[in-house]
Design a protein around this motif. Structure first.
Motif, PDB file in Angstrom:
ATOM      1  N   UNK A 279       1.091  -2.398   0.070  1.00 39.21           N
ATOM      2  CA  UNK A 279       1.815  -1.333   0.759  1.00 39.21           C
ATOM      3  C   UNK A 279       0.861  -0.405   1.511  1.00 39.21           C
ATOM      4  N   UNK A 280      -0.300  -0.159   0.942  1.00 40.73           N
ATOM      5  CA  UNK A 280      -1.297   0.651   1.648  1.00 40.73           C
ATOM      6  C   UNK A 280      -1.760  -0.050   2.919  1.00 40.73           C
ATOM      7  N   UNK A 281      -1.961  -1.337   2.807  1.00 38.61           N
ATOM      8  CA  UNK A 281      -2.346  -2.119   3.989  1.00 38.61           C
ATOM      9  C   UNK A 281      -1.220  -2.109   5.015  1.00 38.61           C
ATOM     10  N   UNK A 282       0.008  -2.216   4.526  1.00 38.35           N
ATOM     11  CA  UNK A 282       1.182  -2.196   5.404  1.00 38.35           C
ATOM     12  C   UNK A 282       1.294  -0.874   6.154  1.00 38.35           C
ATOM     13  N   UNK A 283       1.112   0.227   5.440  1.00 38.94           N
ATOM     14  CA  UNK A 283       1.205   1.549   6.074  1.00 38.94           C
ATOM     15  C   UNK A 283       0.060   1.771   7.058  1.00 38.94           C
ATOM     16  N   UNK A 284      -1.143   1.369   6.661  1.00 42.96           N
ATOM     17  CA  UNK A 284      -2.312   1.557   7.519  1.00 42.96           C
ATOM     18  C   UNK A 284      -2.173   0.777   8.824  1.00 42.96           C
ATOM     19  N   UNK A 285      -1.619  -0.426   8.731  1.00 39.85           N
ATOM     20  CA  UNK A 285      -1.535  -1.297   9.902  1.00 39.85           C
ATOM     21  C   UNK A 285      -0.307  -1.037  10.775  1.00 39.85           C
ATOM     22  N   UNK A 286       0.790  -0.590  10.185  1.00 43.11           N
ATOM     23  CA  UNK A 286       2.037  -0.457  10.951  1.00 43.11           C
ATOM     24  C   UNK A 286       2.570   0.969  11.020  1.00 43.11           C
ATOM     25  N   UNK A 287       2.039   1.871  10.191  1.00 39.37           N
ATOM     26  CA  UNK A 287       2.579   3.229  10.157  1.00 39.37           C
ATOM     27  C   UNK A 287       3.987   3.287   9.607  1.00 39.37           C
ATOM     28  N   UNK A 288       4.347   2.356   8.755  1.00 37.71           N
ATOM     29  CA  UNK A 288       5.711   2.251   8.236  1.00 37.71           C
ATOM     30  C   UNK A 288       6.139   3.502   7.466  1.00 37.71           C
ATOM     31  N   UNK A 289       7.207   4.181   7.897  1.00 33.47           N
ATOM     32  CA  UNK A 289       7.726   5.333   7.142  1.00 33.47           C
ATOM     33  C   UNK A 289       8.206   4.931   5.750  1.00 33.47           C
ATOM     34  N   UNK A 290       8.734   3.701   5.633  1.00 38.14           N
ATOM     35  CA  UNK A 290       9.221   3.227   4.340  1.00 38.14           C
ATOM     36  C   UNK A 290       8.070   3.083   3.350  1.00 38.14           C
ATOM     37  N   UNK A 291       6.984   2.456   3.779  1.00 37.83           N
ATOM     38  CA  UNK A 291       5.827   2.306   2.900  1.00 37.83           C
ATOM     39  C   UNK A 291       5.247   3.664   2.539  1.00 37.83           C
ATOM     40  N   UNK A 292       5.212   4.577   3.500  1.00 37.00           N
ATOM     41  CA  UNK A 292       4.691   5.924   3.265  1.00 37.00           C
ATOM     42  C   UNK A 292       5.523   6.645   2.210  1.00 37.00           C
ATOM     43  N   UNK A 293       6.832   6.513   2.305  1.00 34.97           N
ATOM     44  CA  UNK A 293       7.744   7.158   1.358  1.00 34.97           C
ATOM     45  C   UNK A 293       7.533   6.631  -0.063  1.00 34.97           C
ATOM     46  N   UNK A 294       7.437   5.316  -0.195  1.00 38.56           N
ATOM     47  CA  UNK A 294       7.275   4.709  -1.520  1.00 38.56           C
ATOM     48  C   UNK A 294       5.928   5.087  -2.129  1.00 38.56           C
ATOM     49  N   UNK A 295       4.878   5.062  -1.334  1.00 41.39           N
ATOM     50  CA  UNK A 295       3.541   5.360  -1.855  1.00 41.39           C
ATOM     51  C   UNK A 295       3.392   6.817  -2.267  1.00 41.39           C
ATOM     52  N   UNK A 296       3.975   7.745  -1.508  1.00 45.36           N
ATOM     53  CA  UNK A 296       3.840   9.166  -1.826  1.00 45.36           C
ATOM     54  C   UNK A 296       4.567   9.542  -3.110  1.00 45.36           C
ATOM     55  N   UNK A 297       5.591   8.773  -3.458  1.00 47.38           N
ATOM     56  CA  UNK A 297       6.359   9.053  -4.677  1.00 47.38           C
ATOM     57  C   UNK A 297       6.314   7.827  -5.587  1.00 47.38           C
ATOM     58  N   UNK A 298       5.129   7.255  -5.730  1.00 54.35           N
ATOM     59  CA  UNK A 298       5.001   5.959  -6.378  1.00 54.35           C
ATOM     60  C   UNK A 298       5.504   5.953  -7.819  1.00 54.35           C
ATOM     61  N   UNK A 299       5.208   6.973  -8.573  1.00 51.52           N
ATOM     62  CA  UNK A 299       5.598   6.968  -9.988  1.00 51.52           C
ATOM     63  C   UNK A 299       7.111   6.826 -10.149  1.00 51.52           C
ATOM     64  N   UNK A 300       7.866   7.448  -9.274  1.00 47.17           N
ATOM     65  CA  UNK A 300       9.328   7.353  -9.344  1.00 47.17           C
ATOM     66  C   UNK A 300       9.843   6.112  -8.638  1.00 47.17           C
ATOM     67  N   UNK A 301       9.311   5.831  -7.446  1.00 48.13           N
ATOM     68  CA  UNK A 301       9.820   4.713  -6.657  1.00 48.13           C
ATOM     69  C   UNK A 301       9.462   3.354  -7.254  1.00 48.13           C
TER      70      UNK A 301
END
Length: 336
Positions: A279-301
């Motif tokens: 997911x980090x690679x996905x966000x870094x390469x595509x700027x995905x808002x979905x990946x960003x959302x999941x990673x920022x709230x990883x413990x819950x998501x």
């Protein structure tokens, strides 16, 4: 009645075309222009036999890969790096494939140590990144047709829509059907949805997508697929290997799994590390808002993620296979 014995004899017989009276009002209402066809039929002369079927002028110019190979010849031969920027259209098919073949021909499998990077905008035609190999990265800002990453054995493909479109609406289908068909390696990152039969017969590629159609991971034998969105029916049919991770798992998604072949289980610590890394690679390469959302709230998501495992793996004794492999290797070493 018209003196034709076979269907093939009708090809090119524009002299036989007529505009039906009952459709004239429809043609007028929707301003359908039939003149290019009917003008030829008015001459009462059919096309000559030799030109009944005319090929499209797709090969009128050089293929994009041919241009790239010429532009990056020095980087290729010195194992260097090069970045190419282009606009593409749906007539630009199999982008990256010819370059992959060139690298394999010149250096053999996995022996090219440089990097050729495509940064393209627009709508890519069929087989974008088909048979891609290590040393090539394709970054598409736009959308692509069917068979993205077909047979790829290495390299990286990323696809995303322009940022202004991403902000207007979150859910975009930006890949066609049968992406990653028979892939054996490489990585595909898509900041959007993909079509049907995604990762069919995938045998080693890793992917992150944000929604899939029907029959995803069908006959998959190896590799990793993360789906950050909805799935279609018959997920995992014939799946005998590899792993899939589904986000937002609920009863609706559960009903779409093919229970004859796959089951669900919770993520282990190793699974979580793998998903976070992709997911980090996905966000870094595509700027995905979905990946960003999941990673920022990883413990819950992370609690919304499930692991999809093929039932075929449950009957395999991996410890026994490991011991046999160790025994064989020890025997080889002693003989040496």
């Amino acid at each position: 009645e018209i003196g034709v014995y076979r269907l093939g004899e009708l090809v090119g017989r524009m002299d036989l075309l007529r505009e039906k009276a009952k459709h004239r009002e429809f043609i007028r209402k929707y301003q359908i222009n039939l003149e290019p066809v009917l003008a030829m039929s008015k001459s009462k002369k059919p096309l000559a036999d030799g030109i009944k079927l005319k090929p499209t002028p797709v090969r009128a110019g050089m293929h994009l890969d041919e241009i790239v190979i010429e532009e990056t010849r020095q980087a290729i031969m010195t194992h260097g790096q090069a970045v190419v920027q282009r606009s593409v259209h749906n007539t630009d098919r199999a982008i990256g494939t010819r370059l992959a073949g060139e690298l394999a021909f010149l250096f053999g499998r996995g022996n090219f140590n440089g990097l050729i990077e495509y940064k393209v905008n627009g709508y890519a035609g069929q087989s974008f990144g088909a048979f891609l190999t290590d040393g090539i990265e394709l970054h598409l800002r736009g959308a692509a047709n069917d068979f993205v990453g077909k047979g790829m054995s290495g390299g990286l493909i990323t696809v995303r829509v322009p940022k202004v479109i991403r902000g207007i609406k979150k859910k975009h289908t930006i890949l066609g059907n049968v992406a990653l068909y028979c892939a054996t390696g490489g990585v595909l990152l898509v900041a959007g949805r993909v079509g049907e039969r995604f990762a069919v017969r995938n045998s080693g590629a890793s992917a992150v997508v944000e929604g899939v159609g029907n029959h995803c991971c069908e006959y998959m034998t190896r590799g990793t697929v993360i789906v950050l969105g909805e799935i279609g029916v018959n997920f995992g049919a014939g799946m005998t290997g590899g792993t899939a991770y589904l986000y937002g798992f609920d009863k609706n998604m559960q009903a779409k799994l093919n229970r004859d072949y796959v089951r669900c289980e919770s993520l282990s610590a190793a699974d979580q590390n793998l998903v976070v890394n992709l997911l980090r690679k996905h966000y870094f390469r595509t700027g995905s808002p979905m990946a960003d959302f999941v990673l920022k709230d990883w413990q819950k998501q992370s609690e919304k993620l499930v692991k999809i495992v093929p039932l075929a793996l449950d009957i395999i004794d991996f410890r026994k296979i490991y011991d046999q492999h160790v025994s064989q290797r020890m025997g080889v070493m002693l003989n040496e």
